[in-house]
Design a protein around this motif. Structure first.
Motif, PDB file in Angstrom:
ATOM      1  N   ASP A  33     -43.012 -51.593 -76.285  1.00  0.00           N
ATOM      2  CA  ASP A  33     -42.441 -50.263 -76.517  1.00  0.00           C
ATOM      3  C   ASP A  33     -43.326 -49.133 -76.002  1.00  0.00           C
ATOM      4  O   ASP A  33     -42.989 -47.958 -76.133  1.00  0.00           O
ATOM      5  CB  ASP A  33     -42.148 -50.054 -78.000  1.00  0.00           C
ATOM      6  CG  ASP A  33     -43.383 -50.205 -78.872  1.00  0.00           C
ATOM      7  OD1 ASP A  33     -44.491 -50.384 -78.315  1.00  0.00           O
ATOM      8  OD2 ASP A  33     -43.248 -50.148 -80.111  1.00  0.00           O
ATOM      9  N   GLY A  34     -44.461 -49.467 -75.409  1.00  0.00           N
ATOM     10  CA  GLY A  34     -45.310 -48.464 -74.774  1.00  0.00           C
ATOM     11  C   GLY A  34     -45.951 -47.472 -75.724  1.00  0.00           C
ATOM     12  O   GLY A  34     -46.292 -46.353 -75.324  1.00  0.00           O
ATOM     13  N   ASP A  35     -46.125 -47.868 -76.998  1.00  0.00           N
ATOM     14  CA  ASP A  35     -46.707 -46.932 -77.953  1.00  0.00           C
ATOM     15  C   ASP A  35     -48.235 -47.014 -78.020  1.00  0.00           C
ATOM     16  O   ASP A  35     -48.867 -46.360 -78.842  1.00  0.00           O
ATOM     17  CB  ASP A  35     -46.126 -47.148 -79.351  1.00  0.00           C
ATOM     18  CG  ASP A  35     -46.473 -48.526 -79.926  1.00  0.00           C
ATOM     19  OD1 ASP A  35     -47.018 -49.372 -79.179  1.00  0.00           O
ATOM     20  OD2 ASP A  35     -46.192 -48.742 -81.129  1.00  0.00           O
ATOM     21  N   GLY A  36     -48.830 -47.838 -77.141  1.00  0.00           N
ATOM     22  CA  GLY A  36     -50.281 -47.966 -77.135  1.00  0.00           C
ATOM     23  C   GLY A  36     -50.819 -48.948 -78.149  1.00  0.00           C
ATOM     24  O   GLY A  36     -52.042 -49.070 -78.309  1.00  0.00           O
ATOM     25  N   ILE A  37     -49.907 -49.677 -78.832  1.00  0.00           N
ATOM     26  CA  ILE A  37     -50.292 -50.691 -79.812  1.00  0.00           C
ATOM     27  C   ILE A  37     -49.768 -52.043 -79.337  1.00  0.00           C
ATOM     28  O   ILE A  37     -48.575 -52.192 -79.036  1.00  0.00           O
ATOM     29  CB  ILE A  37     -49.725 -50.368 -81.214  1.00  0.00           C
ATOM     30  CG1 ILE A  37     -50.163 -48.959 -81.683  1.00  0.00           C
ATOM     31  CG2 ILE A  37     -50.155 -51.435 -82.212  1.00  0.00           C
ATOM     32  CD1 ILE A  37     -51.642 -48.794 -81.915  1.00  0.00           C
ATOM     33  N   ILE A  38     -50.665 -53.025 -79.243  1.00  0.00           N
ATOM     34  CA  ILE A  38     -50.247 -54.364 -78.837  1.00  0.00           C
ATOM     35  C   ILE A  38     -49.229 -54.910 -79.847  1.00  0.00           C
ATOM     36  O   ILE A  38     -49.329 -54.675 -81.057  1.00  0.00           O
ATOM     37  CB  ILE A  38     -51.477 -55.292 -78.754  1.00  0.00           C
ATOM     38  CG1 ILE A  38     -52.405 -54.838 -77.617  1.00  0.00           C
ATOM     39  CG2 ILE A  38     -51.073 -56.744 -78.575  1.00  0.00           C
ATOM     40  CD1 ILE A  38     -51.836 -55.002 -76.234  1.00  0.00           C
ATOM     41  N   ASP A  39     -48.237 -55.648 -79.351  1.00  0.00           N
ATOM     42  CA  ASP A  39     -47.147 -56.113 -80.206  1.00  0.00           C
ATOM     43  C   ASP A  39     -47.569 -57.228 -81.168  1.00  0.00           C
ATOM     44  O   ASP A  39     -46.897 -57.449 -82.184  1.00  0.00           O
ATOM     45  CB  ASP A  39     -45.991 -56.615 -79.334  1.00  0.00           C
ATOM     46  CG  ASP A  39     -45.421 -55.501 -78.459  1.00  0.00           C
ATOM     47  OD1 ASP A  39     -45.537 -54.320 -78.862  1.00  0.00           O
ATOM     48  OD2 ASP A  39     -44.881 -55.811 -77.384  1.00  0.00           O
ATOM     49  N   SER A  40     -48.652 -57.921 -80.873  1.00  0.00           N
ATOM     50  CA  SER A  40     -49.063 -59.045 -81.721  1.00  0.00           C
ATOM     51  C   SER A  40     -50.383 -58.739 -82.416  1.00  0.00           C
ATOM     52  O   SER A  40     -51.243 -57.994 -81.903  1.00  0.00           O
ATOM     53  CB  SER A  40     -49.224 -60.313 -80.876  1.00  0.00           C
ATOM     54  OG  SER A  40     -50.183 -60.119 -79.847  1.00  0.00           O
ATOM     55  N   ILE A  41     -50.535 -59.298 -83.604  1.00  0.00           N
ATOM     56  CA  ILE A  41     -51.769 -59.151 -84.374  1.00  0.00           C
ATOM     57  C   ILE A  41     -52.918 -59.851 -83.648  1.00  0.00           C
ATOM     58  O   ILE A  41     -52.722 -60.892 -83.011  1.00  0.00           O
ATOM     59  CB  ILE A  41     -51.585 -59.766 -85.774  1.00  0.00           C
ATOM     60  CG1 ILE A  41     -50.487 -59.031 -86.535  1.00  0.00           C
ATOM     61  CG2 ILE A  41     -52.888 -59.746 -86.567  1.00  0.00           C
ATOM     62  CD1 ILE A  41     -50.087 -59.724 -87.826  1.00  0.00           C
ATOM     63  N   TYR A  42     -54.119 -59.258 -83.750  1.00  0.00           N
ATOM     64  CA  TYR A  42     -55.293 -59.950 -83.224  1.00  0.00           C
ATOM     65  C   TYR A  42     -55.994 -60.680 -84.359  1.00  0.00           C
ATOM     66  O   TYR A  42     -56.393 -60.069 -85.362  1.00  0.00           O
ATOM     67  CB  TYR A  42     -56.272 -58.970 -82.575  1.00  0.00           C
ATOM     68  CG  TYR A  42     -57.585 -59.639 -82.180  1.00  0.00           C
ATOM     69  CD1 TYR A  42     -57.612 -60.635 -81.207  1.00  0.00           C
ATOM     70  CD2 TYR A  42     -58.774 -59.300 -82.813  1.00  0.00           C
ATOM     71  CE1 TYR A  42     -58.794 -61.266 -80.856  1.00  0.00           C
ATOM     72  CE2 TYR A  42     -59.975 -59.923 -82.471  1.00  0.00           C
ATOM     73  CZ  TYR A  42     -59.973 -60.899 -81.489  1.00  0.00           C
ATOM     74  OH  TYR A  42     -61.143 -61.529 -81.148  1.00  0.00           O
ATOM     75  N   ILE A  43     -56.110 -61.997 -84.225  1.00  0.00           N
ATOM     76  CA  ILE A  43     -56.845 -62.830 -85.185  1.00  0.00           C
ATOM     77  C   ILE A  43     -57.891 -63.605 -84.391  1.00  0.00           C
ATOM     78  O   ILE A  43     -57.566 -64.286 -83.407  1.00  0.00           O
ATOM     79  CB  ILE A  43     -55.915 -63.809 -85.935  1.00  0.00           C
ATOM     80  CG1 ILE A  43     -54.813 -63.037 -86.667  1.00  0.00           C
ATOM     81  CG2 ILE A  43     -56.717 -64.659 -86.912  1.00  0.00           C
ATOM     82  CD1 ILE A  43     -53.778 -63.932 -87.332  1.00  0.00           C
ATOM     83  N   ASP A  44     -59.148 -63.517 -84.796  1.00  0.00           N
ATOM     84  CA  ASP A  44     -60.190 -64.218 -84.051  1.00  0.00           C
ATOM     85  C   ASP A  44     -60.193 -65.707 -84.412  1.00  0.00           C
ATOM     86  O   ASP A  44     -59.467 -66.157 -85.312  1.00  0.00           O
ATOM     87  CB  ASP A  44     -61.557 -63.577 -84.288  1.00  0.00           C
ATOM     88  CG  ASP A  44     -62.147 -63.918 -85.637  1.00  0.00           C
ATOM     89  OD1 ASP A  44     -61.365 -64.147 -86.588  1.00  0.00           O
ATOM     90  OD2 ASP A  44     -63.388 -63.942 -85.767  1.00  0.00           O
ATOM     91  N   ASP A  45     -61.022 -66.484 -83.719  1.00  0.00           N
ATOM     92  CA  ASP A  45     -61.035 -67.935 -83.904  1.00  0.00           C
ATOM     93  C   ASP A  45     -61.427 -68.347 -85.316  1.00  0.00           C
ATOM     94  O   ASP A  45     -60.979 -69.388 -85.826  1.00  0.00           O
ATOM     95  CB  ASP A  45     -61.982 -68.589 -82.894  1.00  0.00           C
ATOM     96  CG  ASP A  45     -61.478 -68.460 -81.467  1.00  0.00           C
ATOM     97  OD1 ASP A  45     -60.263 -68.247 -81.293  1.00  0.00           O
ATOM     98  OD2 ASP A  45     -62.308 -68.549 -80.539  1.00  0.00           O
ATOM     99  N   SER A  46     -62.267 -67.534 -85.974  1.00  0.00           N
ATOM    100  CA  SER A  46     -62.702 -67.880 -87.333  1.00  0.00           C
ATOM    101  C   SER A  46     -61.654 -67.532 -88.377  1.00  0.00           C
ATOM    102  O   SER A  46     -61.714 -68.001 -89.516  1.00  0.00           O
ATOM    103  CB  SER A  46     -64.003 -67.147 -87.667  1.00  0.00           C
ATOM    104  OG  SER A  46     -63.772 -65.753 -87.824  1.00  0.00           O
ATOM    105  N   GLY A  47     -60.712 -66.688 -88.019  1.00  0.00           N
ATOM    106  CA  GLY A  47     -59.729 -66.204 -88.989  1.00  0.00           C
ATOM    107  C   GLY A  47     -60.248 -65.090 -89.860  1.00  0.00           C
ATOM    108  O   GLY A  47     -59.534 -64.609 -90.755  1.00  0.00           O
ATOM    109  N   ASN A  48     -61.462 -64.618 -89.612  1.00  0.00           N
ATOM    110  CA  ASN A  48     -62.045 -63.562 -90.451  1.00  0.00           C
ATOM    111  C   ASN A  48     -61.648 -62.165 -89.984  1.00  0.00           C
ATOM    112  O   ASN A  48     -61.766 -61.210 -90.740  1.00  0.00           O
ATOM    113  CB  ASN A  48     -63.566 -63.691 -90.462  1.00  0.00           C
ATOM    114  CG  ASN A  48     -64.030 -64.917 -91.217  1.00  0.00           C
ATOM    115  OD1 ASN A  48     -63.359 -65.367 -92.150  1.00  0.00           O
ATOM    116  ND2 ASN A  48     -65.157 -65.490 -90.806  1.00  0.00           N
TER     117      ASN A  48
END
Length: 451
Positions: A312-327
């Motif tokens: 949607d071009g709002d400057g926010i990625i559509d998916s959550i960022y979760i790192d490999d550790s889950g923290n």
């Protein structure tokens, strides 16, 4: 005659009254001792150091002193400490130290039990510690060059409410070493190119760490048993071990609107950190239209913010960022818009209607600053704030050379500008005049002369 006597008496009374309690200025030459001048100074005095190299250790216990170089250029006024001692040891309130190159000390400038002190526009190098604060509260360390010190550039221990602003801190073992200290504002600093840590924040809480650059060090911003801190608007990139670090004992930190571009952006060992704020309109660190989470990049271009879509071009990625550790769970990771946007800093500027004249001299100060939300006028550069409105009129009643200083700030940092004002002494010069009872006549001629 009577009028002249009355005029002279009036001027003497004014001069005597104006001089009561006035601050003195002490000038120190390179063949003199700064410590002797400090010992002879009283509260409110200004000690001005002329260019040269001074090998000594200065101990300051008198309150409300200003010690500054005459030129304002650190490179021509050098303080070389005797071995294993501090160049400046300060145990006083409202001390200002400005305009020196300080080297070869155990600590360049050491503040203990201090409050209201200002350390600004100094160059500290080749010391064990550049600047160190111990049990010192509500001081300001700003616009210093703190480079190539053996251990730490700037250190705080058991201190509270200090401001570390707009310093350049590099080529030290740690840029900022912040231990058991709370409510600090650490903003606008460049802590890049240190050996081990850009910042080490340990057992500290309620600090604001914003608008800094922590690049090309082993570890950028390292939180150790630190809680309730706000970390935002920092650029943390190309660090060899990690960009951000938190140990298991870290609690309730808020980390958002940062630009991270490291192969390991964050080594996080707690799940008690918040990684984004609610989506709020406003320019984010990469130029997007909303504040939310962080920008997650990698040097090889495979970071979450670099490869995931923003449909949607709002400057926010559509998916959550979760790192490999889950923290790490960043629910509003930022999408690329432009290069990282450094915070908008204030630029101090002002004009005056007159720069010299006879005392009492009234000067109109007009603010010309940019991006400022607060103003602090120090009309005599004595470290005391005289006025906090945008514009002001100040009257210099005592003759002398003054340096007017305006400091402006916003949430991202601060800036200052100075200007010399000269209030000259009004001197009543004698005017010779007399009259004679007769101008000519036959000798012998008697003449009565009247002054």
């Amino acid at each position: 005659m009577n009028k002249l006597i009355i005029l002279l008496m009036t001027m003497l009374i004014f001069a005597f009254g104006s001089g009561i309690g006035a601050a003195e200025e002490f000038y120190v030459n390179s063949t003199d001792s700064i410590q002797v001048a400090v010992n002879n100074a009283g509260s409110g005095d200004v000690i001005i150091i002329r260019p040269g190299t001074y090998t000594e250790n200065i101990r300051i216990t008198e309150h409300n002193l200003v010690i500054r170089s005459e030129s304002g250029k650190p490179e021509d006024t050098i303080i070389r400490a005797n071995p294993n001692t501090s160049a400046f040891y300060v145990a006083a309130i409202n001390t200002t130290i400005s305009g020196f190159k300080i080297k070869s000390g155990e600590t360049g400038i050491y503040l203990t039990g201090c409050s209201g002190c200002t350390v600004t526009n100094n160059d500290l190098s080749d010391n064990k510690l550049g600047i160190s604060l111990s049990n010192s509260n509500h001081n300001e360390i700003s616009e210093n060059q703190v480079n190539s010190n053996m251990l730490y550039g700037i250190q705080l221990v058991s201190s509270e409410g200090n401001k570390i602003l707009n310093n350049s801190i590099s080529l030290n073992n740690r840029g900022i070493n912040h231990l058991t200290s709370n409510k600090s504002t650490i903003s606008g600093n460049n802590v890049s190119n240190n050996r081990d840590y850009g910042m080490w924040i340990s057992y500290s809480k309620n600090n604001v760490i914003s608008g800094n650059t922590a690049n090309e060090t082993s570890r950028g911003i390292h939180l150790d048993s630190a809680s309730d801190n706000e970390v935002s608007e920092n650029i943390v990139a190309f660090n060899s071990v990690s960009g951000f670090y938190e140990c298991q004992a870290c609690r309730r930190n808020l980390v958002y609107n940062n630009y991270a571009n490291n192969f390991l952006n964050a080594n996080i060992n707690t799940r008690d950190t918040t990684w984004n704020k609610p989506k709020t309109q406003g320019r984010n660190i990469v130029g997007g239209p909303y504040i939310g989470g962080n920008f997650w990049a990698k040097p090889d271009g495979t970071g979450h913010s670099q490869i995931e879509p923003d449909a949607d071009g709002d400057g926010i990625i559509d998916s959550i960022y979760i790192d490999d550790s889950g923290n790490i769970k960043d629910y509003l990771p930022l999408a690329p818009f432009s290069s990282p946007q450094k915070p908008v800093l204030p630029v101090a500027n002002f004009s005056v209607n007159i720069t010299s004249g006879y005392a009492p001299l009234s000067v109109l100060f007009t603010d010309r600053s940019e991006n400022a939300v607060s103003w602090s006028w120090d009309f005599e550069n004595d470290g005391k704030i005289d006025f906090t409105d945008k514009n002001s009129i100040h009257t210099y009643t005592i003759p002398g050379n003054y340096t007017a200083k305006l400091t402006v700030s916003n949430k991202n940092g601060m800036d200052s500008k100075t200007l010399q004002i000269i209030a000259e002494e009004f001197k009543v010069l004698p005017v010779a005049d007399f009259s004679a009872s007769v101008m000519s006549g036959y000798a012998p001629l008697s003449v009565q002369f009247t002054d």
